[in-house]
Design a protein around this motif. Structure first.
Motif, PDB file in Angstrom:
ATOM      1  N   ARG B 167       0.747  -0.946   0.103  1.00  0.00           N
ATOM      2  CA  ARG B 167       0.257  -0.169   0.340  1.00  0.00           C
ATOM      3  C   ARG B 167       1.075   1.383   0.015  1.00  0.00           C
ATOM      4  N   THR B 168       0.143   2.743  -1.126  1.00  0.00           N
ATOM      5  CA  THR B 168       1.458   3.407  -0.429  1.00  0.00           C
ATOM      6  C   THR B 168       0.416   4.486  -0.549  1.00  0.00           C
ATOM      7  N   ALA B 169       1.091   6.026  -0.295  1.00  0.00           N
ATOM      8  CA  ALA B 169      -0.054   7.457   0.338  1.00  0.00           C
ATOM      9  C   ALA B 169       0.008   7.720  -1.166  1.00  0.00           C
ATOM     10  N   GLY B 170      -0.915   9.244  -0.196  1.00  0.00           N
ATOM     11  CA  GLY B 170      -1.398   9.640  -1.143  1.00  0.00           C
ATOM     12  C   GLY B 170       0.318  10.564  -0.585  1.00  0.00           C
ATOM     13  N   VAL B 171       0.319  11.497  -1.766  1.00  0.00           N
ATOM     14  CA  VAL B 171       2.096  12.687  -0.982  1.00  0.00           C
ATOM     15  C   VAL B 171       1.668  13.789  -1.854  1.00  0.00           C
ATOM     16  N   HIS B 172       1.767  15.195  -1.683  1.00  0.00           N
ATOM     17  CA  HIS B 172       2.056  15.854  -2.472  1.00  0.00           C
ATOM     18  C   HIS B 172       2.950  17.071  -3.140  1.00  0.00           C
ATOM     19  N   SER B 256      -3.178  29.999  -0.863  1.00  0.00           N
ATOM     20  CA  SER B 256      -3.531  30.500   0.293  1.00  0.00           C
ATOM     21  C   SER B 256      -2.202  28.928   0.700  1.00  0.00           C
ATOM     22  N   TYR B 257      -1.141  28.857   1.478  1.00  0.00           N
ATOM     23  CA  TYR B 257      -0.745  27.395   1.863  1.00  0.00           C
ATOM     24  C   TYR B 257      -1.340  26.057   2.046  1.00  0.00           C
ATOM     25  N   ARG B 258      -2.245  26.286   3.166  1.00  0.00           N
ATOM     26  CA  ARG B 258      -3.816  25.180   3.204  1.00  0.00           C
ATOM     27  C   ARG B 258      -4.111  24.811   2.135  1.00  0.00           C
ATOM     28  N   GLU B 259      -5.040  26.026   1.007  1.00  0.00           N
ATOM     29  CA  GLU B 259      -5.931  25.375   0.144  1.00  0.00           C
ATOM     30  C   GLU B 259      -4.755  25.114  -0.745  1.00  0.00           C
ATOM     31  N   GLU B 260      -3.283  25.541  -0.941  1.00  0.00           N
ATOM     32  CA  GLU B 260      -2.629  25.200  -1.843  1.00  0.00           C
ATOM     33  C   GLU B 260      -2.724  23.769  -1.741  1.00  0.00           C
ATOM     34  N   PHE B 261      -2.521  22.690  -0.033  1.00  0.00           N
ATOM     35  CA  PHE B 261      -2.593  21.286   0.190  1.00  0.00           C
ATOM     36  C   PHE B 261      -4.170  20.857  -0.105  1.00  0.00           C
ATOM     37  N   LEU B 262      -5.196  21.313  -0.323  1.00  0.00           N
ATOM     38  CA  LEU B 262      -6.205  21.390  -0.321  1.00  0.00           C
ATOM     39  C   LEU B 262      -7.123  21.379  -1.637  1.00  0.00           C
ATOM     40  N   LEU B 263      -6.381  21.950  -2.602  1.00  0.00           N
ATOM     41  CA  LEU B 263      -7.352  22.206  -3.755  1.00  0.00           C
ATOM     42  C   LEU B 263      -6.005  21.341  -4.922  1.00  0.00           C
ATOM     43  N   GLY B 264      -4.448  20.885  -4.495  1.00  0.00           N
ATOM     44  CA  GLY B 264      -4.213  20.693  -5.295  1.00  0.00           C
ATOM     45  C   GLY B 264      -4.356  19.394  -5.904  1.00  0.00           C
ATOM     46  N   ARG B 265      -3.430  18.985  -6.786  1.00  0.00           N
ATOM     47  CA  ARG B 265      -3.691  17.709  -7.781  1.00  0.00           C
ATOM     48  C   ARG B 265      -2.197  17.046  -7.331  1.00  0.00           C
ATOM     49  N   THR B 266      -2.802  15.731  -6.744  1.00  0.00           N
ATOM     50  CA  THR B 266      -1.613  15.232  -6.323  1.00  0.00           C
ATOM     51  C   THR B 266      -1.750  13.409  -6.835  1.00  0.00           C
ATOM     52  N   THR B 267      -0.812  12.937  -5.998  1.00  0.00           N
ATOM     53  CA  THR B 267      -0.823  10.992  -5.821  1.00  0.00           C
ATOM     54  C   THR B 267      -1.557  11.075  -4.882  1.00  0.00           C
ATOM     55  N   LEU B 268      -2.340   9.640  -5.421  1.00  0.00           N
ATOM     56  CA  LEU B 268      -3.519   9.449  -4.221  1.00  0.00           C
ATOM     57  C   LEU B 268      -2.774   8.187  -3.921  1.00  0.00           C
ATOM     58  N   PRO B 269      -3.384   6.785  -2.986  1.00  0.00           N
ATOM     59  CA  PRO B 269      -3.146   5.879  -2.394  1.00  0.00           C
ATOM     60  C   PRO B 269      -3.399   5.250  -3.360  1.00  0.00           C
ATOM     61  N   CYS B 270      -2.881   3.616  -3.126  1.00  0.00           N
ATOM     62  CA  CYS B 270      -2.653   2.566  -3.969  1.00  0.00           C
ATOM     63  C   CYS B 270      -2.245   1.424  -3.372  1.00  0.00           C
ATOM     64  N   VAL B 271      -3.144   0.643  -3.769  1.00  0.00           N
ATOM     65  CA  VAL B 271      -3.441  -1.045  -3.013  1.00  0.00           C
ATOM     66  C   VAL B 271      -2.237  -1.955  -4.455  1.00  0.00           C
ATOM     67  N   VAL B 272      -1.320  -2.847  -4.217  1.00  0.00           N
ATOM     68  CA  VAL B 272      -0.589  -4.253  -5.215  1.00  0.00           C
ATOM     69  C   VAL B 272      -1.255  -4.857  -4.860  1.00  0.00           C
ATOM     70  N   ARG B 273      -1.627  -5.833  -5.425  1.00  0.00           N
ATOM     71  CA  ARG B 273      -1.412  -7.119  -4.957  1.00  0.00           C
ATOM     72  C   ARG B 273       0.160  -7.415  -5.927  1.00  0.00           C
ATOM     73  N   ILE B 274       0.489  -8.168  -5.371  1.00  0.00           N
ATOM     74  CA  ILE B 274       1.730  -8.334  -6.367  1.00  0.00           C
ATOM     75  C   ILE B 274       2.285 -10.061  -6.339  1.00  0.00           C
TER      76      ILE B 274
END
Lengths: 159, 732
Positions: B167-172, B256-274
């Motif tokens: 599992r991987t997390a979202g990052v900004h 604002s910086y807070r809005e940047e976190f809230l509205l930014g289009r970012t990497t989101l979580p992912c789950v992988v079975r391998i």
């Protein structure tokens, strides 16, 4: 309600009067939008990134957290005035030589903060002490390595 | 370092998007949705409009009155008309005389929304997982599926099948400068100056979203205070332009910086079975299944699922495989690009898995990778031929470095390798114009410098090599989309590789023209003495001033135009079962080595030393290569260890600030050794390969594998926070 006061500041050697400064006006906004000194960068506005660092009477201050009326009468140095100081000039030269700049948005904060640190702690400060103190400034591009090298270069030169 | 932008940046004289202003400018603020999903009943701005300082306030019904055609793209309304899809989605915008008046007024908006159920966790919406979906699921925005060979036979005949779930997390992105722009509408021209990685992409977005002809939209890039993928398409520009049109005045909008976190289009979580079948010490088959959180992405706009999933097979040969992925819609902002989007995370998966198999087999993890890694002539998952690849050479050098480091490190330290690759975006096209005057060479082009130096230095380095001129005689010019030649933008590590080829072609055209004028052939170069430029060939040495016509001397010099549009690429469609996959362009590999220790009480990981071996093709400027690698490694250490977007079950981002979303700091950084691997030329000019994104890719894998080496415990989830490591060590 009394009219907001006139604030006198010396910025990069020039004494300026700012009229009708509201009590809640931040130094960052005074510099950027009243005085047009946009070299001082707006980052987080919460004191967590260091991009807005200026020197107030020689000491590093996060201008996003300082209210303008609290620095009335002070002498300020911003990035626009930093190279007029010998230490500031040396910091700029070290950053240039090491390529410690990419997008450049954190750069004014780093240059001013490092100049302030070297002034405050003196040229004999240890590498670790300076680097720890500089860790309040964030950079997303360079990975800090060239900033560390520029700092080491400066400390060696002043030994 | 040779970069013409450093002096101004160090003096605070560079104008970024956040620094823009105009006389009579208004300040804007956004009204953000208080819920993550709901049906809009009412958006009432009457109190907002009466608030002090407010000039205009607009929401969905106002948009059509402002647009010349009355409507824009119905699939992408500027403001939601019926339904909000994520928390903090902008639903109205305000322009006022001051920023504080705009922001205060935003709080007066009366917004009535009936909440609807939200989807926040991809693992809860897909009950069949990890089995394929049996029935249509409305949350699926993309389904991709490819296979090759007889996987069932490989699994049946294997000595064992190694199965893991990661599992991987979202990052900004967290560029230091937030999104910021300044809009002006004058007559029929909608003009915006903006902090963007791609002025032409923003123009295209605005044109389609607002229903305006491209000629009516002019986008000018400002200097960019960090992009990292977050500034590739339009975000704030539509709001600012509509406000400017409504107010008849220039409008500045910056998050604002807070809005940047809230509205930014970012990497989101992912789950992988391998799962990998193993026989005689080799992987014989591999099956991967992926769930990707796409946020509130429209199905037609998913870019991530199909391009990313084949990276789960790694830069490794495997006889038979099956990959199947689902992009799932959740009530978060849409998934967006972020320095090699999702690939550091997927590389963590495949390279942890490879490391884990090697350990299960009790074989050396580097030797195990070398037995599988791509060489020139091997094929990608979809049957494309690999060009010259330095990955094995990088592995060989990493192998020697591990031996040396182990010899002088404390016993409790662990060493980990991460092997990654990137497919640089050299298929996206661009054009450049060169102007040669008696004193300088000007490169006219349509990108903006975002910090990496690919424009301000990379394009210059290409012209230097092509013409023989020093950097001091070459200037990069920037202009808006109305006058600059087209370019796709700064993404995919493509600037030097793609736009650089346009510069190279234009340079060659300049040389041909000068040779024709001087009757020389095949050896003409340009020289610069600090003041003027000369053409030099055997028996020739003439100032450029003498070779230009009077018209050229008056009209900006001798001009040459270079175009580069990558050739169409094909892959083996017979391997595709469903969905859209993307061809691999230019494979660029990297091998990283991390030395770590793990605190046995807290689970905290400390990185002591780091080495990065990069297949760079031909390094056009080694200082720039090093700068990209050092920066990318540290950004990757954030992905590996501390960075994680946390959402509440109501769909709110819980850590929209730098205190709770922790970036690497200066005193977190280990010594980083950078080694270029040359001799495996890439698709770029002179054999250069892109180097902007590759350095972030192997980092989480290298760190996780080092943690496994130090402790014997594997962490299956990013980031490797102390808590997750402590759980893996059974301390919690």
């Amino acid at each position: 309600m009394t009219a907001p006061p006139t604030i006198t500041l010396t910025v990069n050697g020039r004494t300026l009067e700012c009229r009708r400064v509201p009590d809640d006006e931040r130094l960052l906004d005074t510099l950027r939008w009243r005085l047009g000194l946009k070299g001082t960068k707006e980052g987080c506005r919460t004191g967590d990134c260091g991009a807005c660092t200026v020197l107030v009477d020689g000491e590093s201050v996060l201008s996003c957290l300082a209210l303008t009326h609290t620095v009335e009468g002070s002498s300020l140095v911003t990035v626009e005035g930093i190279a007029a100081e010998p230490l500031g000039k040396a910091v700029v030269a070290a950053f240039q030589a090491e390529g410690a700049v990419q997008c450049g948005y954190c750069t004014p904060g780093f240059v001013v903060a490092l100049t302030g640190l070297l002034k405050e702690r003196g040229p004999k400060a240890s590498r670790e002490e300076i680097l720890a103190a500089l860790s309040g400034n964030l950079c997303r591009c360079t990975g800090y390595s060239p900033i560390i090298r520029a700092t080491e270069r400066l400390l060696e030169k002043h030994r | 370092m040779i970069r013409s932008d450093l002096a101004a940046k160090l003096a605070g004289r560079t104008t970024f998007g956040a620094d823009l202003d105009r006389p009579g400018m208004l300040w804007a603020a956004l009204v953000l949705s208080p819920v993550a999903h709901g049906r809009i009943r009412r958006v009432d701005l009457s109190k907002v409009r009466k608030a002090p300082g407010v000039v205009v306030a607009i929401t969905a019904p106002d948009v059509e009155k402002l647009l010349p055609k009355g409507s824009g793209d119905p699939e992408r309304p500027v403001f939601p008309t019926r339904e909000v899809l994520y928390r903090h989605q902008p639903i109205a915008a305000i322009a006022a005389r001051t920023l504080s008046e705009a922001r205060a007024a935003a709080l007066l908006a009366e917004v009535d929304i009936d909440p609807l159920p939200i989807v926040d966790d991809i693992e809860t919406v897909f009950p069949e997982w990890p089995e394929p979906s049996k029935k249509p699921n409305s949350a699926v925005v993309a389904h991709v599926h490819a296979r090759h060979g007889d996987l069932e036979a490989a699994f049946r005949e294997a000595e064992f099948v190694h199965s893991e779930t990661y599992r991987t997390a979202g990052v900004h992105q967290v560029a230091l400068e937030t999104h910021a722009c300044l809009a002006e509408v004058e007559g029929a021209i909608w003009r915006v100056t903006t902090s963007t990685q791609s002025p032409f992409s923003v123009r295209e977005d605005l044109s389609s979203q607002l229903g305006l002809p491209e000629s009516a939209v002019v986008v000018e890039g400002s200097w960019v205070g960090g992009g990292f993928g977050g500034k590739t398409s339009a975000l704030l520009e539509p709001f600012a332009l509509l406000l400017a049109a409504a107010a008849g005045a220039p409008v500045r909008l910056a998050l604002s910086y807070r809005e940047e976190f809230l509205l930014g289009r970012t990497t989101l979580p992912c789950v992988v079975r391998i799962e990998s079948s193993v026989a005689k010490g080799r992987v014989t088959g591999r099956r991967v299944r992926m769930l990707l959180d796409c946020g509130s992405t429209m199905p037609s706009r998913d870019f991530a699922t199909g391009y990313a999933i084949t990276f789960l097979l790694g830069p490794y040969n495997v006889d038979t495989f099956e990959v199947e992925g689902y992009g799932l819609r959740t009530n978060k902002p849409p998934f967006g690009p972020h320095r090699a989007p999702l690939i550091p995370q997927l590389t963590f998966v495949i390279d942890s898995h490879m490391d884990s198999i090697a350990r299960r087999l009790s074989v050396d993890p580097i030797a195990f990778r070398r037995a599988h890694v791509w060489h020139e002539g091997d094929s990608t998952a979809l049957g494309q031929r690999i060009g010259p690849s330095g990955i094995d050479s990088a592995l060989e050098r990493a192998e020697k470095t591990v031996l040396r480091w182990r010899g002088n490190a404390p016993r409790e330290h662990g060493f980990g390798i991460g092997v990654g690759y990137w497919s640089t975006g050299v298929s996206a096209g661009g054009e450049a114009r060169l102007r040669l005057t008696p004193q300088e060479l000007v490169i006219e082009q349509g990108e903006r410098e975002i910090g990496s130096g690919s424009v301000v230095r990379g394009l210059v380095a290409v012209a230097e090599r092509s013409l023989g001129l020093p950097a001091s005689a070459i200037r990069v010019a920037y202009s808006d989309t109305a006058s600059a030649p087209f370019d796709s933008g700064v993404f995919g590590s493509r600037t030097v590789g793609a736009l650089g080829q346009a510069v190279q072609k234009a340079s060659e055209e300049l040389v041909r023209e000068l040779e024709a004028r001087t009757g020389t052939k095949g050896s003409l170069r340009l020289e610069f003495d600090g003041r003027s430029i000369r053409a030099v060939a055997s028996g020739l040495r003439r100032p450029i001033a003498e070779l230009l016509t009077p018209e050229e001397l008056n009209e900006g010099g001798l001009k040459a135009h270079g175009k580069f549009y990558g050739p169409p690429m094909k892959f083996d469609e017979s391997r595709v079962v469903a969905g859209s996959f993307y061809p691999v362009a230019d494979v660029v590999g990297a091998v990283h080595l991390a030395e770590v220790s793990v605190d046995r009480e807290t689970g905290a990981v400390k990185v002591h030393r780091y080495a990065a071996f990069h297949d760079v093709g031909v390094a056009l400027d080694m200082a720039m290569v090093r700068a990209q690698v050092e920066g990318g490694v540290v950004m990757g250490l954030g992905t590996a260890l501390t960075e994680e977007s946390l959402w509440s079950s109501e769909g709110s981002l819980r850590n929209p600030g730098l205190l709770d979303y922790r970036l690497p700091r200066l005193n977190d950084v280990p010594p980083i050794e950078v080694y270029p691997v040359e001799g495996f030329p890439g698709a770029g000019p002179f054999g250069a390969k892109g180097v902007g994104e590759p350095p972030i890719i192997p980092v989480p894998a290298a760190v996780a594998n080092a943690v496994a080496d130090a402790t014997g415990a594997r962490v299956f989830e990013l980031p490797l926070s102390p808590e997750r490591v402590a759980r893996a060590l059974k301390l919690l």
